[in-house]
Every structure is written in structure tokens, then in C-alpha cells.
Design a protein around this motif. Structure first.
Motif, PDB file in Angstrom:
ATOM      1  N   ASN A   2      75.699  31.248  99.086  1.00  0.00           N
ATOM      2  CA  ASN A   2      76.099  32.363  99.935  1.00  0.00           C
ATOM      3  C   ASN A   2      75.057  32.657 101.009  1.00  0.00           C
ATOM      4  N   GLU A   3      75.384  33.628 101.838  1.00  0.00           N
ATOM      5  CA  GLU A   3      74.527  33.979 102.970  1.00  0.00           C
ATOM      6  C   GLU A   3      73.160  34.475 102.552  1.00  0.00           C
ATOM      7  N   GLU A   4      73.113  35.268 101.502  1.00  0.00           N
ATOM      8  CA  GLU A   4      71.844  35.822 101.012  1.00  0.00           C
ATOM      9  C   GLU A   4      70.907  34.728 100.541  1.00  0.00           C
ATOM     10  N   GLN A   5      71.441  33.742  99.871  1.00  0.00           N
ATOM     11  CA  GLN A   5      70.620  32.635  99.390  1.00  0.00           C
ATOM     12  C   GLN A   5      70.056  31.820 100.554  1.00  0.00           C
ATOM     13  N   LEU A   6      70.884  31.680 101.603  1.00  0.00           N
ATOM     14  CA  LEU A   6      70.422  30.949 102.770  1.00  0.00           C
ATOM     15  C   LEU A   6      69.257  31.679 103.459  1.00  0.00           C
ATOM     16  N   ARG A   7      69.418  33.021 103.570  1.00  0.00           N
ATOM     17  CA  ARG A   7      68.346  33.786 104.190  1.00  0.00           C
ATOM     18  C   ARG A   7      67.055  33.694 103.385  1.00  0.00           C
ATOM     19  N   ARG A   8      67.187  33.755 102.039  1.00  0.00           N
ATOM     20  CA  ARG A   8      66.005  33.674 101.185  1.00  0.00           C
ATOM     21  C   ARG A   8      65.330  32.317 101.337  1.00  0.00           C
ATOM     22  N   ARG A   9      66.125  31.261 101.414  1.00  0.00           N
ATOM     23  CA  ARG A   9      65.554  29.924 101.554  1.00  0.00           C
ATOM     24  C   ARG A   9      64.822  29.776 102.881  1.00  0.00           C
TER      25      ARG A   9
END
Length: 340
Positions: A2-9
Motif C-alpha cells: 500500500n501507499e503507506e508502506q511505499l512512503r516508509r520504504r
């Protein structure tokens, strides 16, 4: 994902990149410091080697110049001198680093410091003002030089016998003609002292009374001459009044003026008799030795011997007597010193 995981990465990736940049920055800083330190260290070593090599090259040039001078083909483009003796003197100075070996603000080189004694203290001992029970010390002193006739003979004997002395020099004798003798006195471990500028009794003691202004003037002018030849760090802190302090009146002002210049006066407590009236003057080497023995024994304090002799051009007998005088003092248990 999801989007949140992408931002964290992406944040983690950026953080890792920042850490790598910081590490790289620190590494580059350390490397820069190391490089600068290495360059500076190498530069200092190079400068030191260059300086030493330059000194060696200068000394070598002077030696080669002497050979060219003797062959009649000198190169005068890089040095000013008036004779091969003067050039030889300069070359020796370069080779022995003469000038750097001087005890600053004193009248002797460093190797002579171990046998240099305060003129004021020695004077007070010989005058009975200061008790002394130490070792026996003889101070050979020579007045009225330098010159190129008697002074070198005296120096040759002192060098052969490994004995130091103090030379009380007259300012009017300090010039290019006697420069080599002056510098040799200092270089060979002797003390350099002042014996006025003119040695003129009528100027120094008109009416047999000390002229304070004249005494100060002659001390200052002779000191300037000595500094001209021996360098600004040289200082002769010892003075002998021509004729002796004991011979004149009203010297209190002169004594004080000398002290303000950092100079102490001293006479003698025994003598070879080479300046005595002809009726009392020794005429043989043995006679001069006997005169020293006789005059020394007139003192209550004989463990300190300040010997008056002269190295003027007409004192050949004194030059001939130096070795026997040394024998006399050695046989009687004396060491030798210089006055400072």
C-alpha cells in the motif's frame, strides 16, 4: 504494497543515503587532514634539509673559493672580503657554525661555560671580601692585544696545552687587520674582556683621577666594536682599568657606570712582571715564573690566582713563558678558568 508502506520504504532509503553521505563526508575530512598533515610534514623536512644543504653548500663554496683565490682566479660575486685570511676565517665560521655557539649576552662560547667564573665574585675573593675554600683556580689574563705577532703565539701554546685564558683587548686594536685573532680567541674557548678603547691614562684619569664620562664612553665604544665583529648577542662583561684600579683615585663613578652597562672590573693578585720598571722586570722565562710565585704568595688568599701578563707586540718573553707558567700552576694543583 500500500501507499503507506511505499512512503516508509522511501524514507528508509533516504535515511540510508544520508548516513552514507555523512560517512563519506567524514572519511573525506579525515583523508584531507591526513593529506594536509603529510604535505606540511614533508615540507618542513624538505626545508630543514634544504637549509642544512644550503649551509653545507655555502661552506663548500668558501673552501673552493680559497682554492680559486690561491690560484689567482677568485669569484667575488657572492661575498665581500679583503684577504684570503679573512676568507679563511669566514669559511671556518661556516663549517663550525660559529656564531650559533655563543652563550647569549656573554663573552664566551658554550663549551667554555663550564670553566667560566663571575669576575665580580673572583674579585671579591681576591680582595678578601668573600671567603673561599674551594678548588685552586688560576686565571691567565693577557692585556693590550690583539695583534698578529704575540697573540697567535700565546694562542698556539694555550691550544697545545688545552688551557683557557682571558684576553683584555684594547678597542683601538680591533679592526680588519686583527679580526682573525679576535675571532680565534673566542672560537678556541677563551674569554674576551675589555681593556679600554685608547689605553690613554691622560684621557681616562686626568690628574690621576678617574673621568667617569670618559670611562663610560670607552667601555661603550669598545663594546660596539666587539659586537661588530662577534655579533649582536656578544657582550663583554669584564673590564680591566689600564694601569689597574689600584693605581688611580676617584673611580667610584667609573665603577658604577660600568656596572650599569653590565660590566664588572677586575685587577690581579699576581703577575709575570712583564710591565714592571726595567730594574724589576724579569729577563728570563724562569724569572717570570718566579715573579708569579713571589707575587702570589704576598696574598692571604692564594687558592685563586688572577695572573697579569701582556700580549702586546713587544712581549716576546711572555709568549715564551706561557708553557712554563702553565706547568707552575699545574704542579701546584690549580685548574684553569676564564672570567665572565
Amino acid at each position: 504494497m500500500n501507499e503507506e508502506q511505499l512512503r516508509r520504504r522511501r524514507r528508509l532509503r533516504r535515511e540510508r543515503q544520508r548516513r552514507r553521505r555523512r560517512r563519506l563526508f567524514y572519511i573525506l575530512c579525515i583523508l584531507f587532514i591526513v593529506i594536509i598533515f603529510t604535505i606540511l610534514r614533508g615540507l618542513l623536512v624538505h626545508l630543514s634539509r634544504t637549509s642544512n644543504q644550503a649551509q653545507a653548500n655555502v661552506a663548500l663554496w668558501y673552501i673552493q673559493q680559497m682554492d680559486r683565490e690561491k690560484a689567482g682566479n677568485p669569484d667575488r660575486s657572492n661575498v665581500s672580503y679583503h684577504s684570503i685570511a679573512e676568507l679563511s676565517n669566514i669559511a671556518r665560521d661556516k663549517l663550525t657554525t660559529f656564531g650559533f655557539d655563543l652563550v647569549k649576552n656573554s663573552n664566551h662560547i658554550k663549551s667554555a661555560d663550564k670553566y667560566a667564573y663571575s669576575a665580580k665574585k673572583i674579585r671579591e675573593i681576591t680582595e678578601g671580601k668573600l671567603a673561599y675554600k674551594g678548588k685552586k683556580i688560576a686565571f691567565l689574563t693577557f692585556d693590550d692585544g690583539p695583534n698578529n705577532i704575540i697573540t697567535p703565539q700565546v694562542l698556539d701554546t694555550l691550544k697545545d696545552r688545552h688551557v683557557p685564558a682571558t684576553f683584555f683587548l684594547v678597542g683601538r686594536n680591533l679592526g680588519k687587520k686583527h679580526e682573525d685573532m679576535l675571532r680565534r680567541i673566542l672560537r678556541e674557548g677563551h674569554g674576551v674582556a675589555i681593556h679600554s678603547l685608547t689605553h690613554d691614562y691622560t684621557r681616562l684619569y686626568p690628574g690621576r683621577v678617574g673621568d667617569t664620562n670618559r670611562i663610560r664612553y670607552e667601555a661603550e665604544e669598545t663594546q660596539k666594536l666587539l659586537k661588530d665583529y662577534l655579533g649582536p648577542d656578544f657582550h663583554a662583561g669584564v673590564w680591566r682599568y689600564p694601569g689597574g684600579h689600584q693605581s688611580w683615585k676617584g673611580l667610584e663613578g667609573g665603577d658604577e657606570a660600568l656596572a650599569k652597562l653590565g660590566i664588572q672590573w677586575i685587577d690581579w693578585n699576581c703577575l709575570v712582571g712583564d710591565a714592571q720598571p726595567k730594574s724589576d722586570r724579569p729577563t728570563t722565562v724562569e724569572g717570570q715564573v718566579r715573579y708569579v710565585d713571589k707575587s702570589l704568595k704576598l696574598n692571604k688568599q692564594t687558592r685563586i690566582a688572577v695572573v697579569l701578563a701582556h700580549d702586546a707586540e713587544n712581549k716576546q718573553l711572555t709568549a715564551d713563558s706561557v708553557s712554563k707558567l702553565i706547568d707552575y700552576f699545574k704542579e701546584n694543583g690549580y685548574e684553569f678558568g676564564i672570567l665572565k
